[in-house]
Write a protein that holds these residues in place. Structure first.
Motif, mmCIF file in Angstrom:
data_model
loop_
_atom_site.group_PDB
_atom_site.id
_atom_site.type_symbol
_atom_site.label_atom_id
_atom_site.label_comp_id
_atom_site.label_asym_id
_atom_site.label_seq_id
_atom_site.Cartn_x
_atom_site.Cartn_y
_atom_site.Cartn_z
ATOM 1 N N GLN A 112 0.433 -1.247 -0.446
ATOM 2 C CA GLN A 112 0.058 0.111 -0.301
ATOM 3 C C GLN A 112 0.690 1.346 0.058
ATOM 4 N N LEU A 113 0.830 2.034 -0.743
ATOM 5 C CA LEU A 113 1.439 3.030 -1.582
ATOM 6 C C LEU A 113 0.862 4.737 -0.697
ATOM 7 N N PHE A 114 0.308 5.162 0.447
ATOM 8 C CA PHE A 114 -0.900 6.038 0.407
ATOM 9 C C PHE A 114 0.874 6.912 1.362
ATOM 10 N N SER A 115 0.777 6.367 2.818
ATOM 11 C CA SER A 115 1.233 7.751 3.480
ATOM 12 C C SER A 115 2.605 8.184 2.674
ATOM 13 N N GLU A 116 3.005 9.566 3.440
ATOM 14 C CA GLU A 116 4.153 10.221 2.807
ATOM 15 C C GLU A 116 4.882 10.769 4.446
ATOM 16 N N PRO A 117 5.863 11.166 3.941
ATOM 17 C CA PRO A 117 6.572 11.819 5.231
ATOM 18 C C PRO A 117 5.850 13.529 5.549
ATOM 19 N N GLY A 118 5.281 13.521 4.873
ATOM 20 C CA GLY A 118 3.882 14.977 5.234
ATOM 21 C C GLY A 118 2.780 14.528 4.799
ATOM 22 N N ALA A 119 2.440 13.774 5.207
ATOM 23 C CA ALA A 119 1.093 13.147 4.511
ATOM 24 C C ALA A 119 0.956 11.910 5.704
ATOM 25 N N GLY A 120 0.750 11.536 6.557
ATOM 26 C CA GLY A 120 0.106 10.312 7.121
ATOM 27 C C GLY A 120 -1.341 10.387 7.809
ATOM 28 N N SER A 121 -1.647 10.522 8.565
ATOM 29 C CA SER A 121 -2.796 10.970 8.928
ATOM 30 C C SER A 121 -3.867 11.667 7.838
ATOM 31 N N ASP A 122 -2.852 13.106 7.795
ATOM 32 C CA ASP A 122 -4.176 14.352 6.696
ATOM 33 C C ASP A 122 -3.640 13.541 5.392
ATOM 34 N N LEU A 123 -3.774 12.153 4.878
ATOM 35 C CA LEU A 123 -3.332 11.588 3.589
ATOM 36 C C LEU A 123 -3.703 12.356 2.612
ATOM 37 N N ALA A 124 -5.346 13.462 2.090
ATOM 38 C CA ALA A 124 -5.280 13.934 1.758
ATOM 39 C C ALA A 124 -4.210 15.566 0.915
ATOM 40 N N ALA A 125 -3.094 15.233 1.994
ATOM 41 C CA ALA A 125 -2.049 16.751 1.952
ATOM 42 C C ALA A 125 -0.773 15.746 1.134
ATOM 43 N N LEU A 126 -1.427 14.758 0.995
ATOM 44 C CA LEU A 126 -0.045 13.840 0.012
ATOM 45 C C LEU A 126 0.416 15.344 -1.125
ATOM 46 N N GLY A 127 1.901 14.676 -1.290
ATOM 47 C CA GLY A 127 2.770 15.716 -2.824
ATOM 48 C C GLY A 127 3.158 14.589 -3.773
ATOM 49 N N THR A 128 3.340 13.089 -4.289
ATOM 50 C CA THR A 128 3.453 12.761 -5.049
ATOM 51 C C THR A 128 2.735 13.302 -5.999
ATOM 52 N N ARG A 129 2.989 12.754 -7.676
ATOM 53 C CA ARG A 129 2.433 13.428 -8.470
ATOM 54 C C ARG A 129 2.251 12.544 -9.228
ATOM 55 N N ALA A 130 0.996 12.460 -10.374
ATOM 56 C CA ALA A 130 0.849 12.248 -11.755
ATOM 57 C C ALA A 130 0.532 12.855 -12.613
ATOM 58 N N VAL A 131 1.941 12.885 -13.680
ATOM 59 C CA VAL A 131 1.701 13.679 -14.169
ATOM 60 C C VAL A 131 1.634 12.671 -16.346
ATOM 61 N N LEU A 132 -0.293 12.827 -16.735
ATOM 62 C CA LEU A 132 -0.275 12.455 -17.803
ATOM 63 C C LEU A 132 0.358 12.697 -19.031
ATOM 64 N N ASP A 133 0.877 10.925 -19.729
ATOM 65 C CA ASP A 133 2.009 11.455 -21.063
ATOM 66 C C ASP A 133 1.274 10.958 -21.655
ATOM 67 N N GLY A 134 0.247 11.316 -22.688
ATOM 68 C CA GLY A 134 0.101 10.155 -23.772
ATOM 69 C C GLY A 134 -1.110 8.937 -23.020
ATOM 70 N N ASP A 135 -1.060 7.927 -23.195
ATOM 71 C CA ASP A 135 -2.319 6.395 -22.545
ATOM 72 C C ASP A 135 -1.484 6.172 -21.025
ATOM 73 N N THR A 136 -0.079 7.195 -20.986
ATOM 74 C CA THR A 136 0.909 7.499 -19.442
ATOM 75 C C THR A 136 0.711 7.995 -19.090
#
Length: 393
Positions: A112-136
């Motif tokens: 499970q890749l949910f929690s982050e160093p700055g977003a544990g209990s406040d999961l919605a504050a996560l900073g991991t980014r996903a950018v669409l590049d074509g169909d990936t």
């Protein structure tokens, strides 16, 4: 004939055709899935028969009595308890076909890749980014406290796909291939000496859009459903009386009469009663789940589980006196399973400290119980421009 009797006959017919003594383990598990005897409450073609969830123990008991192999559930708790029901609820038919069978057989384990160093209990504050590049989707970020990442084949992942909207609305849920060259897993040594958890660095990880679970921007809703399943999986089992942590402490009490005092006896009895109440509540929750009623009660059960584990493990150390301070092995190992009651009393005492953090901190779970079970008013939200009732649940 009752549904349970019919199910037993179905299992008997399957075993007659797939003798556990002569059938290869993996072939047996695959055939069991295909026969709908994996999760009987799942739909036909997805490892189930569309039957009530309450009938699952009938299947498990029949296979266990026949000496049939199991799918080693202790190695894939996140996959079985969290990923599978989420994929069933939100996945496309193609995703269900691709992932559910090897997940159940144990060919592919999950993390499970949910929690982050700055977003544990406040999961919605996560900073991991996903950018669409074509169909990936190209994913960059860091995740933390990831159980089993060092053995997992796939991961459930939440990333931010729109940084310009309120935080709960800018998330999307993905199924991430842990063998992607951009995935780096590093061990995190914990208080027990083990590296049960990991930190995971994602650098240019490419996830096909076909592995997105749910719509773009619906990640919070999908993740909330996953977390409900997680809390149920951790806190709402159907243990036998005096099993688990209370059983270990009761064994210690009986084995050390010289350590008994009226005060310790009073504490043990109180904790034993609390454990029985929790066990009964867990059985009630299992009955609700059998009717398809998954709700916030799992948060309450997980909250009680954590409190009891810490109280009982502390009592056990006191009962053992000087021996309670001993610790058998501090060697760094990376276990493939979580064992809350394993090893010695010192291990149990230290491991229990994490129970109030993992699966949602006790502080956050108290808020969930207060707001979603008791109906108390919620705290002011960070997203002040979004009314509380409009935040995706």
């Amino acid at each position: 004939m009752s549904a349970a009797a019919e199910l037993r006959e179905r299992v008997a017919a399957f075993l007659a055709e797939h003798d556990p003594a002569t059938t290869e383990r993996l072939d047996h598990l695959r055939a069991r899935y295909d026969a709908g005897l994996a999760w009987v409450h799942f739909p036909p073609g997805r490892g189930g028969l569309g039957l009530p969830r309450a009938l699952q123990p009938v299947v498990e008991e029949a296979f266990a009595a026949a000496g049939a192999p199991d799918n080693a559930p202790h190695r894939n708790g996140i996959g079985l308890g969290m990923a599978a029901p989420t994929i069933l609820a939100f996945g496309t038919p193609e995703q269900q076909d691709r992932f559910l069978r090897p997940l159940w057989t144990g060919e592919e384990t999950w993390c499970q890749l949910f929690s982050e160093p700055g977003a544990g209990s406040d999961l919605a504050a996560l900073g991991t980014r996903a950018v669409l590049d074509g169909d990936t989707w190209v994913v960059d970020g860091q995740k933390l406290w990831t159980s089993g990442a060092h053995t997992a084949r796939f991961a459930i992942l939440v990333a931010r796909t729109d940084p310009d909207v309120p935080k709960h609305r800018g998330l999307t849920y993905f199924l991430c291939d842990m063998t992607d060259p951009g995935v780096e897993v590093r061990p995190l040594r914990q208080l027990t000496g083990e590296a049960e958890f990991n930190e995971v660095f994602l650098t240019g990880v490419r996830i096909p859009d076909a592995h997105r679970l749910g719509e773009v921007g619906e990640g919070w809703r999908v993740a909330t459903a996953t977390l409900d399943h997680e809390r149920v999986a951790i806190g709402a089992g159907s243990p036998a009386r005096e099993s688990g942590m209370v059983g270990r402490v009761a064994e210690t009490w009986r084995a050390h009469p010289e350590a008994r005092t009226p005060g310790l006896h009073d504490r043990l009895v109180r904790h034993w009663v609390d454990a029985e109440v929790a066990r009964a509540a867990g059985l009630r929750l299992q009955q609700k789940l059998a009717r398809g009623q998954l709700g916030p009660e799992g948060a309450a059960m997980k909250l009680v589980f954590a409190r009891l584990a810490q109280q009982l493990s502390g009592l056990e150390v006191e009962l053992l006196g000087d021996d309670g301070l001993r610790y058998s092995d501090w060697t760094l190992v990376r276990p493939d399973r979580v064992d809350f009651t394993g090893r010695d009393a010192g291990y149990r005492y230290l491991r229990a400290k994490g129970n109030s953090i993992e699966g949602g901190t006790s502080e956050i779970l108290r808020n969930i119980v207060a707001e979603r079970v008791l109906g108390l008013p919620g705290e002011p939200r960070v997203d002040k421009d979004v009314p509380w009732k409009e935040i995706p649940r």
